[in-house]
Design a protein around this motif. Structure first.
Motif, mmCIF file in Angstrom:
data_model
loop_
_atom_site.group_PDB
_atom_site.id
_atom_site.type_symbol
_atom_site.label_atom_id
_atom_site.label_comp_id
_atom_site.label_asym_id
_atom_site.label_seq_id
_atom_site.Cartn_x
_atom_site.Cartn_y
_atom_site.Cartn_z
ATOM 1 N N LEU A 145 0.774 -1.248 0.000
ATOM 2 C CA LEU A 145 0.000 0.000 0.000
ATOM 3 C C LEU A 145 0.810 1.306 0.000
ATOM 4 C CD1 LEU A 145 -3.188 -0.173 2.173
ATOM 5 C CD2 LEU A 145 -2.939 0.773 -0.116
ATOM 6 N N PRO A 146 1.917 1.354 0.727
ATOM 7 C CA PRO A 146 2.603 2.650 0.715
ATOM 8 C C PRO A 146 3.061 3.071 -0.681
ATOM 9 C CG PRO A 146 3.489 1.218 2.435
ATOM 10 C CD PRO A 146 2.548 0.392 1.632
ATOM 11 N N THR A 147 3.320 2.085 -1.557
ATOM 12 C CA THR A 147 3.891 2.444 -2.858
ATOM 13 C C THR A 147 2.944 2.218 -4.033
ATOM 14 O OG1 THR A 147 4.846 0.236 -2.887
ATOM 15 C CG2 THR A 147 6.317 2.049 -2.254
ATOM 16 N N THR A 148 1.864 1.465 -3.827
ATOM 17 C CA THR A 148 1.021 1.048 -4.954
ATOM 18 C C THR A 148 -0.449 1.214 -4.603
ATOM 19 O OG1 THR A 148 2.641 -0.734 -5.137
ATOM 20 C CG2 THR A 148 0.751 -0.852 -6.613
ATOM 21 N N ALA A 149 -1.235 1.729 -5.531
ATOM 22 C CA ALA A 149 -2.683 1.783 -5.298
ATOM 23 C C ALA A 149 -3.233 0.364 -5.401
ATOM 24 C CB ALA A 149 -3.342 2.680 -6.335
ATOM 25 N N ILE A 150 -4.174 0.021 -4.523
ATOM 26 C CA ILE A 150 -4.755 -1.332 -4.503
ATOM 27 C C ILE A 150 -6.239 -1.225 -4.831
ATOM 28 C CG2 ILE A 150 -5.218 -3.380 -3.092
ATOM 29 C CD1 ILE A 150 -2.219 -2.867 -3.354
ATOM 30 N N ALA A 151 -6.709 -2.136 -5.664
ATOM 31 C CA ALA A 151 -8.136 -2.182 -6.000
ATOM 32 C C ALA A 151 -8.637 -3.610 -5.795
ATOM 33 C CB ALA A 151 -8.343 -1.749 -7.448
ATOM 34 N N LEU A 152 -9.934 -3.743 -5.563
ATOM 35 C CA LEU A 152 -10.548 -5.066 -5.376
ATOM 36 C C LEU A 152 -11.670 -5.255 -6.391
ATOM 37 C CD1 LEU A 152 -10.820 -5.266 -1.477
ATOM 38 C CD2 LEU A 152 -9.072 -6.275 -2.949
ATOM 39 N N PRO A 153 -11.899 -6.529 -6.791
ATOM 40 C CA PRO A 153 -12.908 -6.784 -7.827
ATOM 41 C C PRO A 153 -14.332 -6.621 -7.321
ATOM 42 C CG PRO A 153 -12.025 -8.858 -7.000
ATOM 43 C CD PRO A 153 -11.239 -7.758 -6.333
ATOM 44 N N VAL A 154 -15.169 -6.108 -8.194
ATOM 45 C CA VAL A 154 -16.600 -5.977 -7.930
ATOM 46 C C VAL A 154 -17.319 -6.619 -9.109
ATOM 47 C CG1 VAL A 154 -18.505 -4.344 -7.589
ATOM 48 C CG2 VAL A 154 -16.215 -3.783 -6.725
ATOM 49 N N THR A 155 -18.245 -7.544 -8.824
ATOM 50 C CA THR A 155 -18.996 -8.165 -9.921
ATOM 51 C C THR A 155 -20.209 -7.295 -10.237
ATOM 52 O OG1 THR A 155 -20.066 -9.527 -8.246
ATOM 53 C CG2 THR A 155 -18.363 -10.584 -9.535
#
Ligand SMILES: Nc1nc2c(c(=O)[nH]1)N(C=O)[C@@H](CNc1ccc(C(=O)N[C@@H](CCC(=O)O)C(=O)O)cc1)CN2
Ligand SMILES: Nc1ncnc2c1ncn2[C@@H]1O[C@H](COP(=O)(O)OP(=O)(O)OP(=O)(O)O)[C@@H](O)[C@H]1O
Length: 188
Positions: free
Chosen positions: A66-76
């Motif tokens: 997280l400190p260096t990279t944006a994180i996303a999660l899947p949504v159906t």
């Protein structure tokens, strides 16, 4: 027996096998390999997932990134549509989807350039077996039609099988990360 029926039987077997494989050590080692791979690739946005059942758990790796990279999660969205990805931080409000997966309740949509892909089983050619919705296949096909994206299968090494049945719509994994390390698929 056709390929859809063979996949259904393979799912049952893989699900039972995977339930025996979960250990804290495996998850810690796999997370370390995953963080190393992501750091080497330096993507802007990584798509992870919130684990269900006995899926390999990527959440520690997501926190470390997280400190260096944006994180996303899947949504159906509806069945038959590709996944979309919503930004996630450990403080995000979450809700449970109809599949029992935790998804961010709000947050902007992001386009990942590295996708961590959950699975029931994989083979050394980079073929993967999921729950059968075709969500990751559709999503990777859509992404790959217009830009480059790295599909990273994340699993226990014991989820590897000799050879999976494939359909023309199956999207291959570019790399597979398990507790044993980082594997590049053989040409099939
Ligand atoms: N963690 C995770 N998130 C994910 C997926 C996934 O496979 N794993 N998906 C991948 O497409 C999408 C959600 N689609 C899904 C489609 C079907 C089932 C499913 O059949 N679940 C089993 C129970 C799973 C278990 O507890 O072992 C079931 O309902 O019987 C789950 C998710 C997006 N998010
Ligand atoms: N791009 C696509 N266009 C149309 N149909 C597709 C596409 N990708 C997959 N499908 C269909 O979706 C169904 C389920 O696919 P498959 O068995 O590969 O799911 P899966 O990879 O196990 O599931 P998931 O990706 O959700 O974890 C198959 O019948 C397949 O033909």
């Amino acid at each position: 027996m056709n390929v859809v029926e063979r996949k259904r039987l393979a799912r049952l077997a893989a699900r039972a096998r995977r339930a025996e494989l979960v250990t804290e050590t495996a998850s810690r080692c796999a997370s370390e390999h995953l963080v190393q791979l992501v750091k080497d690739r330096a993507p802007r946005v990584v798509a992870g997932y919130m684990p269900i059942g006995s899926e390999m758990d990527p959440t520690q790796a997501l926190r470390d990134l997280l400190p260096t990279t944006a994180i996303a999660l899947p949504v159906t969205l509806d069945a038959g549509l590709a996944l979309v990805f919503r930004e996630w931080t450990p403080g995000s409000a979450m809700s449970r989807s109809k599949f029992g997966v935790m998804v961010p309740a709000e947050g902007k949509l992001l386009s990942p350039d590295l996708v961590i892909v959950p699975m029931l089983a994989f083979d050394r050619f980079g073929h993967r077996l999921g729950y059968g919705g075709g969500y990751y296949d559709r999503t990777l096909e859509e992404f790959r039609s217009c830009r480059s994206v790295l599909a990273v299968g994340f699993a226990h090494s014991g989820q590897e099988v000799d050879m999976l049945d494939t359909e023309s719509t199956d999207q291959p994994l570019d790399v597979i990360v398990t507790e044993k390390g980082i594997q590049r698929p053989d040409a099939s």
